[in-house]
Write a protein that holds these residues in place. Sequence first.
Motif, PDB file in Angstrom:
ATOM      1  N   UNK A 169      69.920   1.425 -13.597  1.00  0.00           N
ATOM      2  CA  UNK A 169      69.697   2.843 -13.791  1.00  0.00           C
ATOM      3  C   UNK A 169      68.711   3.372 -12.754  1.00  0.00           C
ATOM      4  N   UNK A 170      68.982   4.585 -12.309  1.00  0.00           N
ATOM      5  CA  UNK A 170      68.110   5.208 -11.318  1.00  0.00           C
ATOM      6  C   UNK A 170      67.089   6.125 -11.987  1.00  0.00           C
ATOM      7  N   UNK A 171      65.878   6.134 -11.427  1.00  0.00           N
ATOM      8  CA  UNK A 171      64.811   7.028 -11.860  1.00  0.00           C
ATOM      9  C   UNK A 171      64.134   7.610 -10.620  1.00  0.00           C
ATOM     10  N   UNK A 172      64.809   8.527  -9.904  1.00  0.00           N
ATOM     11  CA  UNK A 172      64.214   9.060  -8.680  1.00  0.00           C
ATOM     12  C   UNK A 172      62.861   9.729  -8.950  1.00  0.00           C
ATOM     13  N   UNK A 173      61.943   9.572  -8.001  1.00  0.00           N
ATOM     14  CA  UNK A 173      60.612  10.140  -8.173  1.00  0.00           C
ATOM     15  C   UNK A 173      60.507  11.562  -7.625  1.00  0.00           C
ATOM     16  N   UNK A 174      61.573  12.090  -7.013  1.00  0.00           N
ATOM     17  CA  UNK A 174      61.512  13.444  -6.470  1.00  0.00           C
ATOM     18  C   UNK A 174      61.970  14.501  -7.478  1.00  0.00           C
ATOM     19  N   UNK A 175      62.183  14.084  -8.729  1.00  0.00           N
ATOM     20  CA  UNK A 175      62.540  15.026  -9.796  1.00  0.00           C
ATOM     21  C   UNK A 175      61.584  14.816 -10.965  1.00  0.00           C
ATOM     22  N   UNK A 176      61.539  15.817 -11.864  1.00  0.00           N
ATOM     23  CA  UNK A 176      60.795  15.694 -13.115  1.00  0.00           C
ATOM     24  C   UNK A 176      61.816  15.657 -14.249  1.00  0.00           C
ATOM     25  N   UNK A 177      61.436  15.067 -15.366  1.00  0.00           N
ATOM     26  CA  UNK A 177      62.364  14.823 -16.465  1.00  0.00           C
ATOM     27  C   UNK A 177      61.879  15.460 -17.766  1.00  0.00           C
ATOM     28  N   UNK A 178      62.841  15.722 -18.678  1.00  0.00           N
ATOM     29  CA  UNK A 178      62.505  16.184 -20.018  1.00  0.00           C
ATOM     30  C   UNK A 178      62.799  15.060 -21.007  1.00  0.00           C
ATOM     31  N   UNK A 179      62.264  15.201 -22.203  1.00  0.00           N
ATOM     32  CA  UNK A 179      62.550  14.227 -23.259  1.00  0.00           C
ATOM     33  C   UNK A 179      64.002  14.337 -23.726  1.00  0.00           C
ATOM     34  N   UNK A 180      64.665  15.447 -23.379  1.00  0.00           N
ATOM     35  CA  UNK A 180      66.082  15.645 -23.723  1.00  0.00           C
ATOM     36  C   UNK A 180      67.009  15.114 -22.632  1.00  0.00           C
ATOM     37  N   UNK A 181      66.432  14.464 -21.604  1.00  0.00           N
ATOM     38  CA  UNK A 181      67.179  13.766 -20.548  1.00  0.00           C
ATOM     39  C   UNK A 181      67.774  14.670 -19.467  1.00  0.00           C
ATOM     40  N   UNK A 182      67.206  15.879 -19.304  1.00  0.00           N
ATOM     41  CA  UNK A 182      67.541  16.686 -18.143  1.00  0.00           C
ATOM     42  C   UNK A 182      66.526  16.384 -17.047  1.00  0.00           C
ATOM     43  N   UNK A 206      64.868  18.119 -13.180  1.00  0.00           N
ATOM     44  CA  UNK A 206      64.746  19.333 -12.380  1.00  0.00           C
ATOM     45  C   UNK A 206      64.086  18.982 -11.061  1.00  0.00           C
ATOM     46  N   UNK A 207      64.588  19.606  -9.975  1.00  0.00           N
ATOM     47  CA  UNK A 207      64.030  19.398  -8.643  1.00  0.00           C
ATOM     48  C   UNK A 207      63.826  20.769  -8.004  1.00  0.00           C
ATOM     49  N   UNK A 208      62.575  21.075  -7.672  1.00  0.00           N
ATOM     50  CA  UNK A 208      62.240  22.347  -7.031  1.00  0.00           C
ATOM     51  C   UNK A 208      62.539  22.246  -5.535  1.00  0.00           C
ATOM     52  N   UNK A 222      69.963  18.963 -13.716  1.00  0.00           N
ATOM     53  CA  UNK A 222      71.081  18.098 -14.086  1.00  0.00           C
ATOM     54  C   UNK A 222      70.682  17.219 -15.246  1.00  0.00           C
ATOM     55  N   UNK A 223      71.530  16.231 -15.543  1.00  0.00           N
ATOM     56  CA  UNK A 223      71.170  15.260 -16.577  1.00  0.00           C
ATOM     57  C   UNK A 223      70.874  13.932 -15.889  1.00  0.00           C
ATOM     58  N   UNK A 224      70.054  13.143 -16.539  1.00  0.00           N
ATOM     59  CA  UNK A 224      69.609  11.882 -15.944  1.00  0.00           C
ATOM     60  C   UNK A 224      70.716  10.825 -15.934  1.00  0.00           C
ATOM     61  N   UNK A 268      77.175  10.605  -9.577  1.00  0.00           N
ATOM     62  CA  UNK A 268      76.020  10.975  -8.760  1.00  0.00           C
ATOM     63  C   UNK A 268      75.171  12.021  -9.495  1.00  0.00           C
ATOM     64  N   UNK A 269      74.529  11.622 -10.614  1.00  0.00           N
ATOM     65  CA  UNK A 269      73.832  12.604 -11.452  1.00  0.00           C
ATOM     66  C   UNK A 269      72.695  13.353 -10.758  1.00  0.00           C
ATOM     67  N   UNK A 270      72.088  12.764  -9.736  1.00  0.00           N
ATOM     68  CA  UNK A 270      70.956  13.414  -9.064  1.00  0.00           C
ATOM     69  C   UNK A 270      71.360  14.093  -7.754  1.00  0.00           C
ATOM     70  N   UNK A 271      72.632  13.970  -7.377  1.00  0.00           N
ATOM     71  CA  UNK A 271      73.099  14.549  -6.119  1.00  0.00           C
ATOM     72  C   UNK A 271      74.217  15.540  -6.381  1.00  0.00           C
ATOM     73  N   UNK A 272      75.450  15.127  -6.057  1.00  0.00           N
ATOM     74  CA  UNK A 272      76.606  16.015  -6.198  1.00  0.00           C
ATOM     75  C   UNK A 272      76.897  16.404  -7.642  1.00  0.00           C
ATOM     76  N   UNK A 273      76.321  15.687  -8.604  1.00  0.00           N
ATOM     77  CA  UNK A 273      76.559  15.974 -10.016  1.00  0.00           C
ATOM     78  C   UNK A 273      75.547  16.917 -10.645  1.00  0.00           C
ATOM     79  N   UNK A 274      74.777  17.672  -9.827  1.00  0.00           N
ATOM     80  CA  UNK A 274      73.849  18.658 -10.399  1.00  0.00           C
ATOM     81  C   UNK A 274      74.643  19.676 -11.212  1.00  0.00           C
ATOM     82  N   UNK A 275      73.990  20.309 -12.191  1.00  0.00           N
ATOM     83  CA  UNK A 275      74.688  21.218 -13.095  1.00  0.00           C
ATOM     84  C   UNK A 275      74.486  22.691 -12.730  1.00  0.00           C
TER      85      UNK A 275
END
Length: 126
Positions: A1-14, A16-18, A26-28, A93-100
């Motif tokens: 599983x990936x946990x990129x450090x350039x995003x922040x996460x919610x407890x609901x598993x979304x 966000x990247x500014x 997106x979702x994690x 690609x949840x953190x790339x092309x799979x953004x919501x």
Amino acid sequence: MEFPSNVKYTKDHEWIRIEGDEAYVGISDYAQEQLGDIVFVDIPTVGETLEKEEVFGTIEVVKTISDLFLPIAGEVLEQNEALADNPELVNKDPYGEGWLIKIKPNNAEDINDLLDAEAYKALVNE
């Protein structure tokens, strides 16, 4: 599983990247793995300004539909049009092309209240 450090996460598993004065949401990787094969993404809130943790859309898998929660308050600027024909991008690609969605945050500083990669990793490994 990936946990990129350039995003922040919610407890609901979304996540966000500014980027400048906009942000991608997106979702994690953990969330897409738990959900399974995503078959449809519905974002009816484009053009609306929502509060933190308000539902901005739904994600549908074979067995269920899950709500999607906005990590910080802001205006929903656009949805990822590529997901209409290829919802599986969220799985691949949840953190790339799979953004919501892309949003214009009311206050970008609110991102500091969210989980960093290490805190999120600890949450999902409990």
